[in-house]
Each structure stands twice: as C-alpha cells, then as structure tokens.
Design a protein around this motif. Sequence first.
Motif, short mmCIF file in Angstrom:
data_model
loop_
_atom_site.label_atom_id
_atom_site.label_comp_id
_atom_site.label_asym_id
_atom_site.label_seq_id
_atom_site.Cartn_x
_atom_site.Cartn_y
_atom_site.Cartn_z
N ALA A 25 -57.55 31.80 -0.43
CA ALA A 25 -58.12 33.09 -0.85
C ALA A 25 -57.14 33.84 -1.74
O ALA A 25 -57.52 34.45 -2.75
N PHE A 26 -55.85 33.77 -1.40
CA PHE A 26 -54.81 34.46 -2.17
C PHE A 26 -54.76 33.92 -3.60
O PHE A 26 -54.65 34.69 -4.56
N GLN A 27 -54.84 32.59 -3.76
CA GLN A 27 -54.78 32.03 -5.11
C GLN A 27 -56.07 32.30 -5.89
O GLN A 27 -56.02 32.53 -7.10
N ILE A 28 -57.21 32.31 -5.20
CA ILE A 28 -58.45 32.66 -5.89
C ILE A 28 -58.33 34.09 -6.43
O ILE A 28 -58.71 34.39 -7.57
N ALA A 29 -57.76 34.99 -5.62
CA ALA A 29 -57.56 36.37 -6.07
C ALA A 29 -56.63 36.41 -7.29
O ALA A 29 -56.85 37.19 -8.22
N ASP A 30 -55.59 35.57 -7.29
CA ASP A 30 -54.69 35.50 -8.44
C ASP A 30 -55.48 35.08 -9.69
O ASP A 30 -55.28 35.64 -10.78
N ASP A 31 -56.36 34.11 -9.52
CA ASP A 31 -57.16 33.62 -10.65
C ASP A 31 -58.15 34.68 -11.13
O ASP A 31 -58.43 34.79 -12.33
N GLY A 57 -37.87 42.47 -6.21
CA GLY A 57 -39.25 42.87 -6.41
C GLY A 57 -40.26 41.91 -5.82
O GLY A 57 -39.91 41.03 -5.02
N GLY A 58 -41.51 42.09 -6.23
CA GLY A 58 -42.58 41.29 -5.65
C GLY A 58 -43.15 41.96 -4.41
O GLY A 58 -42.56 42.89 -3.88
N LYS A 59 -44.29 41.47 -3.99
CA LYS A 59 -44.96 42.08 -2.84
C LYS A 59 -44.29 41.72 -1.52
O LYS A 59 -44.43 42.40 -0.53
N GLY A 78 -48.14 43.38 -13.53
CA GLY A 78 -46.79 43.14 -14.05
C GLY A 78 -46.63 41.78 -14.69
O GLY A 78 -45.51 41.27 -14.85
N LYS A 79 -47.76 41.14 -15.04
CA LYS A 79 -47.67 39.86 -15.77
C LYS A 79 -48.78 39.78 -16.80
O LYS A 79 -49.76 40.52 -16.73
N ARG A 80 -48.63 38.88 -17.77
CA ARG A 80 -49.65 38.72 -18.81
C ARG A 80 -50.93 38.15 -18.20
O ARG A 80 -50.87 37.25 -17.36
N LEU A 86 -37.11 30.91 -2.45
CA LEU A 86 -37.77 29.69 -2.91
C LEU A 86 -38.98 30.03 -3.79
O LEU A 86 -39.20 29.40 -4.84
N HIS A 87 -39.74 31.01 -3.36
CA HIS A 87 -40.90 31.47 -4.15
C HIS A 87 -40.43 32.00 -5.51
O HIS A 87 -41.02 31.68 -6.55
N ALA A 88 -39.35 32.78 -5.53
CA ALA A 88 -38.84 33.33 -6.80
C ALA A 88 -38.42 32.19 -7.73
O ALA A 88 -38.68 32.24 -8.94
N LEU A 110 -45.06 39.25 0.43
CA LEU A 110 -46.07 38.85 1.41
C LEU A 110 -45.60 37.67 2.26
O LEU A 110 -45.86 37.62 3.47
N ARG A 111 -44.89 36.73 1.63
CA ARG A 111 -44.43 35.56 2.39
C ARG A 111 -43.38 35.98 3.43
O ARG A 111 -43.37 35.46 4.56
N ALA A 112 -42.51 36.91 3.05
CA ALA A 112 -41.52 37.43 4.02
C ALA A 112 -42.24 38.11 5.18
O ALA A 112 -41.87 37.93 6.34
N ALA A 146 -58.04 41.88 -1.76
CA ALA A 146 -58.33 43.26 -2.21
C ALA A 146 -57.25 43.77 -3.16
O ALA A 146 -57.45 44.76 -3.87
N ARG A 147 -56.13 43.11 -3.19
CA ARG A 147 -54.96 43.58 -3.94
C ARG A 147 -55.23 43.69 -5.45
O ARG A 147 -56.07 42.97 -5.98
N LYS A 148 -54.47 44.59 -6.10
CA LYS A 148 -54.58 44.77 -7.55
C LYS A 148 -53.36 44.20 -8.27
O LYS A 148 -53.26 44.25 -9.49
N LEU A 188 -43.48 37.93 -19.19
CA LEU A 188 -43.47 39.10 -18.31
C LEU A 188 -43.70 38.67 -16.87
O LEU A 188 -44.61 37.90 -16.58
N ARG A 189 -42.85 39.19 -15.96
CA ARG A 189 -42.98 38.86 -14.54
C ARG A 189 -42.52 40.07 -13.74
O ARG A 189 -41.45 40.59 -13.99
N ARG A 190 -43.32 40.50 -12.79
CA ARG A 190 -43.00 41.68 -11.98
C ARG A 190 -42.65 42.88 -12.87
O ARG A 190 -41.73 43.65 -12.58
N GLY A 191 -43.36 42.97 -13.99
CA GLY A 191 -43.19 44.10 -14.89
C GLY A 191 -41.94 44.07 -15.75
O GLY A 191 -41.63 45.04 -16.45
#
Length: 288
Positions: A210-216, A39-41, A228-230, A72-74, A43-45, A285-287, A90-93
């Motif tokens: 930008a990606f981490q700001i979006a995560d925050d 699972g996961g998006k 898929g996470k708390r 490594l990310h996982a 994006l790094r791949a 833009a991701r949700k 909860l992780r990736r639902g």
Amino acid sequence: VFQEKLARAASDVQAYIDRTIQALPSGDLQQAIAYTATGGKRLRAFLVLESAELHGIAREDALPSAAAIECLHAYSLVHDDLPCMDDDDLRRGQPTVHRKWDEATAVLVGDALQTLAFELVLGHSSLPADRRVELGLSLAQASGASGMVYGQALDIAAESASSPLTLPEITTLQAGKTGALIRWSACSGARMAGAQISTLSEFADAMGLAFQIADDILDVEGNEAETGKRLNKDAKAGKATFVSLLGLNGAKQRASELVMQAENALSVYGDRAEALKEAARFAIARKS
Ligand code: IPE
Ligand code: IPE
Ligand code: MG
Ligand code: MG
Ligand code: MG
C-alpha cells in the motif's frame, strides 16, 4: 497516537544517527553522510520501535536497529537517485547527493551507510548475541539480491521490457524494492524477543505494498513542495507501477483494500496495535 509516536521516533533516531556520525573521521565523506542521513518521515524507524514495544523490548535496545534501517533506507535512496538509476536532482526537498557533491561521493555515501547499518544492528545493543545475529542476517536478506536490490533490479529492467509487467510481476517487484525493508522493520521487535514474526509479516506485506502504491500515486497527483522530490517521472521513464497497470482509481482502490488487510492482520494484538493500524492508514493518506 501514531503521529506523536512517529515524531518521537524521528527525533530519537535523528539524535542517535547524529551521535554515530560525529564519531566518524571528519571530512567531506562524513559531511555527505550526515546530509544523507537527515530528514525523511522515519516510518521504518517508527515500525522498529513500535514492534519492539509490542514485544516488551526496552527502547534503548531497539534504537540501534531503528537507526540502522533508516541508514540502510537512506543508502537505497542515494543510489536510487543516481543518473544511472532514476536520475533525480531533488530528495527530501534538497539537492541529491550526486548533485551537491558528485557521483563518486554518492556511491561511497551509500556504501558507508549500508555497512553502518550492519554495524549498528550487530554491535550496538545489549540484546543477546544470537538475537543480534538473527537481526543482522535477516537484514542482509531483506536488503540484498533477494530483497530490496532484487526489487530495484526488476524496476530498472521493467523500463525497457518489451511488454508491460503483469500484476503478479509488479507485486513481486514492489515487495522487493519497498516491501522487504518495511517487513524487516515491522518484524524486528519480534526478532529481538525471539517471538514469531508471522503476524507482523502479514501486516507489513500488505502495508508495504500500500505504501509503494501511494508513492506511485503521489508521482502523478502529488505536490513537489510537499513530497520534496521531482514528480511525474514514472510514466516518462516507463516504470512498472500499479498506476501504470490499474490506472489511478484502480490503484487507489487496491491500496485501500491492502490497508484493510493490514489492519485485519493485527487483530490478535487488540488495542495494543492501534498505532500500527494508524500507520497503515497513514501509508496511503500521506502527502509526502
Ligand atoms: C521513499 O521512501 C522511497 C520508497 C521506497 C517509496 P519514503 O517515502 O519512506 O522516504 P522518506 O524516508 O520519508 O524520505
Ligand atoms: C525507490 O522507489 C525504492 C528504493 C529506493 C529501494 P522509487 O524510485 O519509486 O522511490 P522515489 O519515488 O524515488 O522516492
Ligand atoms: Mg526507483
Ligand atoms: Mg526513484
Ligand atoms: Mg517513486
């Protein structure tokens, strides 16, 4: 273009990872590794494969590195979710690894996925040996005590800091915990080809932040079913984020500026960088 390429990266990398894990000794550990590496998006791949394509590297030579960075990310996520770190269930639902199995399994799954990443980068492509060494060495630097692990240490330390972190301090923290692996991914194709990494590095630094700001931001405004996470956990834990420092609007504005910066960094590639530019826009833009 980007969405199609991301989907293709996800399915190719999942198939590659599944085959790799099937070859491991069967049992609980193997099953927990397979669970974690699903699972996961991806994006790094995608960044690895796109960077490789830009540099004329065959897809089959880039796939081991794309699978490696996702392993490594996982690993970083499994350890990030442990009770002694962010304490998430909860992780990736799905239930986190320490909830579905136990903490010892989660620690070991992380250890195994980390070393598997290096095995893939160093041993599983027909790239010349010196290029593989360069990839492995740079991955070690991106992952360890001056990269991702450094960022994670700053993130945990910030929870109990006596005064809020400054903007440069938060930038350093996030460049480590999230930026370093994203930078390695985006630069990997250049490394495979023995080319300069400076342009892709500049792109990735802006995009990673930008990606981490979006995560925050998603932690505050997101939807648990989609991410898929708390959520709503960062403020309670006293995390140092762009949102905690600049507020939601300030953080959104900063993220948009960074996406423009990321796109501008790619101008030398012209039309060939369209998918990477879209990826930068997707980062905010991701949700999920
Ligand atoms: C989550 O990364 C952790 C961060 C570094 C922000 P992703 O949002 O890429 O997680 P997955 O791989 O898609 O689950
Ligand atoms: C995680 O950052 C970064 C790494 C795993 C290296 P977060 O703690 O913000 O990620 P989420 O929100 O749990 O996915
Ligand atoms: Mg964390
Ligand atoms: Mg976390
Ligand atoms: Mg987060």
